[in-house]
Write a protein that holds these residues in place. Structure first.
Motif, short mmCIF file in Angstrom:
data_model
loop_
_atom_site.label_atom_id
_atom_site.label_comp_id
_atom_site.label_asym_id
_atom_site.label_seq_id
_atom_site.Cartn_x
_atom_site.Cartn_y
_atom_site.Cartn_z
N ARG A 10 0.83 -1.21 0.00
CA ARG A 10 0.00 0.00 0.00
C ARG A 10 0.86 1.25 0.00
O ARG A 10 0.59 2.20 -0.74
N ALA A 11 1.91 1.27 0.81
CA ALA A 11 2.80 2.43 0.85
C ALA A 11 3.44 2.67 -0.51
O ALA A 11 3.57 3.82 -0.95
N ASP A 12 3.82 1.60 -1.21
CA ASP A 12 4.42 1.77 -2.53
C ASP A 12 3.39 2.27 -3.55
O ASP A 12 3.72 3.07 -4.43
N ALA A 13 2.14 1.83 -3.44
CA ALA A 13 1.09 2.32 -4.33
C ALA A 13 0.91 3.83 -4.16
O ALA A 13 0.77 4.57 -5.14
N VAL A 14 0.95 4.31 -2.94
CA VAL A 14 0.83 5.75 -2.68
C VAL A 14 2.03 6.49 -3.25
O VAL A 14 1.88 7.53 -3.89
N ARG A 15 3.22 5.95 -3.06
CA ARG A 15 4.42 6.59 -3.64
C ARG A 15 4.32 6.67 -5.16
O ARG A 15 4.68 7.68 -5.76
N MET A 16 3.83 5.61 -5.76
CA MET A 16 3.64 5.61 -7.23
C MET A 16 2.70 6.71 -7.67
O MET A 16 2.97 7.43 -8.63
N LEU A 17 1.57 6.84 -6.96
CA LEU A 17 0.59 7.87 -7.32
C LEU A 17 1.17 9.27 -7.20
O LEU A 17 0.93 10.13 -8.05
N VAL A 18 1.91 9.52 -6.15
CA VAL A 18 2.51 10.84 -5.96
C VAL A 18 3.50 11.14 -7.09
O VAL A 18 3.48 12.23 -7.67
N MET A 23 3.47 9.82 -10.11
CA MET A 23 2.69 10.01 -11.32
C MET A 23 2.06 11.40 -11.35
O MET A 23 2.06 12.06 -12.40
N ALA A 24 1.54 11.85 -10.23
CA ALA A 24 0.91 13.17 -10.16
C ALA A 24 1.93 14.26 -10.46
O ALA A 24 1.62 15.23 -11.16
N GLN A 25 3.13 14.11 -9.95
CA GLN A 25 4.17 15.11 -10.22
C GLN A 25 4.49 15.19 -11.71
O GLN A 25 4.68 16.26 -12.25
N ASP A 26 4.52 14.05 -12.38
CA ASP A 26 4.77 14.03 -13.82
C ASP A 26 3.59 14.59 -14.60
O ASP A 26 3.78 15.32 -15.57
N GLU A 27 2.38 14.26 -14.18
CA GLU A 27 1.19 14.68 -14.89
C GLU A 27 1.00 16.20 -14.87
O GLU A 27 0.56 16.76 -15.85
N VAL A 28 1.30 16.84 -13.77
CA VAL A 28 1.02 18.27 -13.69
C VAL A 28 1.89 19.08 -14.64
O VAL A 28 1.58 20.22 -14.95
N ARG A 29 2.92 18.49 -15.15
CA ARG A 29 3.75 19.18 -16.15
C ARG A 29 3.06 19.20 -17.51
O ARG A 29 3.30 20.08 -18.32
N ASP A 30 2.21 18.19 -17.77
CA ASP A 30 1.61 18.03 -19.09
C ASP A 30 0.12 18.36 -19.15
O ASP A 30 -0.37 18.83 -20.15
N GLN A 67 -5.71 18.47 -15.83
CA GLN A 67 -6.62 17.61 -15.08
C GLN A 67 -6.31 16.15 -15.41
O GLN A 67 -6.21 15.78 -16.57
N SER A 68 -6.15 15.35 -14.39
CA SER A 68 -5.86 13.92 -14.57
C SER A 68 -6.50 13.11 -13.46
O SER A 68 -6.58 13.56 -12.33
N LYS A 69 -6.93 11.92 -13.82
CA LYS A 69 -7.41 10.95 -12.83
C LYS A 69 -6.43 9.78 -12.88
O LYS A 69 -6.27 9.14 -13.91
N LEU A 70 -5.75 9.55 -11.77
CA LEU A 70 -4.72 8.53 -11.69
C LEU A 70 -5.15 7.44 -10.73
O LEU A 70 -5.74 7.73 -9.69
N SER A 71 -4.83 6.20 -11.07
CA SER A 71 -5.17 5.12 -10.16
C SER A 71 -4.17 3.98 -10.26
O SER A 71 -3.59 3.73 -11.30
N VAL A 72 -3.98 3.31 -9.13
CA VAL A 72 -3.16 2.11 -9.04
C VAL A 72 -4.01 1.04 -8.38
O VAL A 72 -4.52 1.24 -7.28
N THR A 73 -4.19 -0.08 -9.07
CA THR A 73 -4.89 -1.22 -8.51
C THR A 73 -3.85 -2.26 -8.12
O THR A 73 -3.03 -2.67 -8.94
N MET A 81 -6.59 -3.87 -3.30
CA MET A 81 -6.76 -2.45 -2.96
C MET A 81 -6.63 -1.60 -4.21
O MET A 81 -6.07 -2.04 -5.22
N GLU A 82 -7.19 -0.40 -4.12
CA GLU A 82 -7.07 0.57 -5.20
C GLU A 82 -6.81 1.93 -4.58
O GLU A 82 -7.46 2.30 -3.59
N ALA A 83 -5.87 2.65 -5.15
CA ALA A 83 -5.57 4.01 -4.69
C ALA A 83 -5.78 4.96 -5.87
O ALA A 83 -5.42 4.64 -7.01
N ASN A 84 -6.39 6.12 -5.60
CA ASN A 84 -6.72 7.09 -6.66
C ASN A 84 -6.32 8.49 -6.25
O ASN A 84 -6.37 8.84 -5.07
N ILE A 85 -5.98 9.27 -7.27
CA ILE A 85 -5.76 10.71 -7.08
C ILE A 85 -6.41 11.43 -8.26
O ILE A 85 -6.22 11.03 -9.41
#
Length: 77
Positions: free
Chosen positions: A30-38, A40-47, A50-56, A66-70
């Motif tokens: 779970r901790a790694d899924a959250v790190r991945m989302l963060v 991804m969000a840092q990369d997305e805001v450059r491009d 608005q983005s919907k990101l998720s890791v299942t 589990m599923e984590a979303n931002i």
């Protein structure tokens, strides 16, 4: 150590994890899924503005555990 798979979706594409990663347990996965989302969000805001990101996260039998979303939105005034 249990094997977990991390399938990533960024609103435009879906990237399934074909290899998986071993973790001591679900809390570490779970901790790694959250790190991945963060990251991804840092990369997305450059491009995108608005983005919907998720890791299942799935177990060894590919059963989702589990599923984590931002939702990222940037408003420019």
């Amino acid at each position: 150590m249990p094997l977990f798979f991390f399938d990533v979706q960024d609103g435009k594409s879906h990237s399934p994890d074909t290899e998986g990663t071993h973790y001591a347990g679900a809390l570490e996965a779970r901790a790694d899924a959250v790190r991945m989302l963060v990251a991804m969000a840092q990369d997305e805001v450059r491009d995108e503005l608005q983005s919907k990101l998720s890791v299942t996260v799935s177990d060894e039998s590919r059963r989702p555990v589990m599923e984590a979303n931002i939702d990222c939105t940037i408003k420019v005034f």
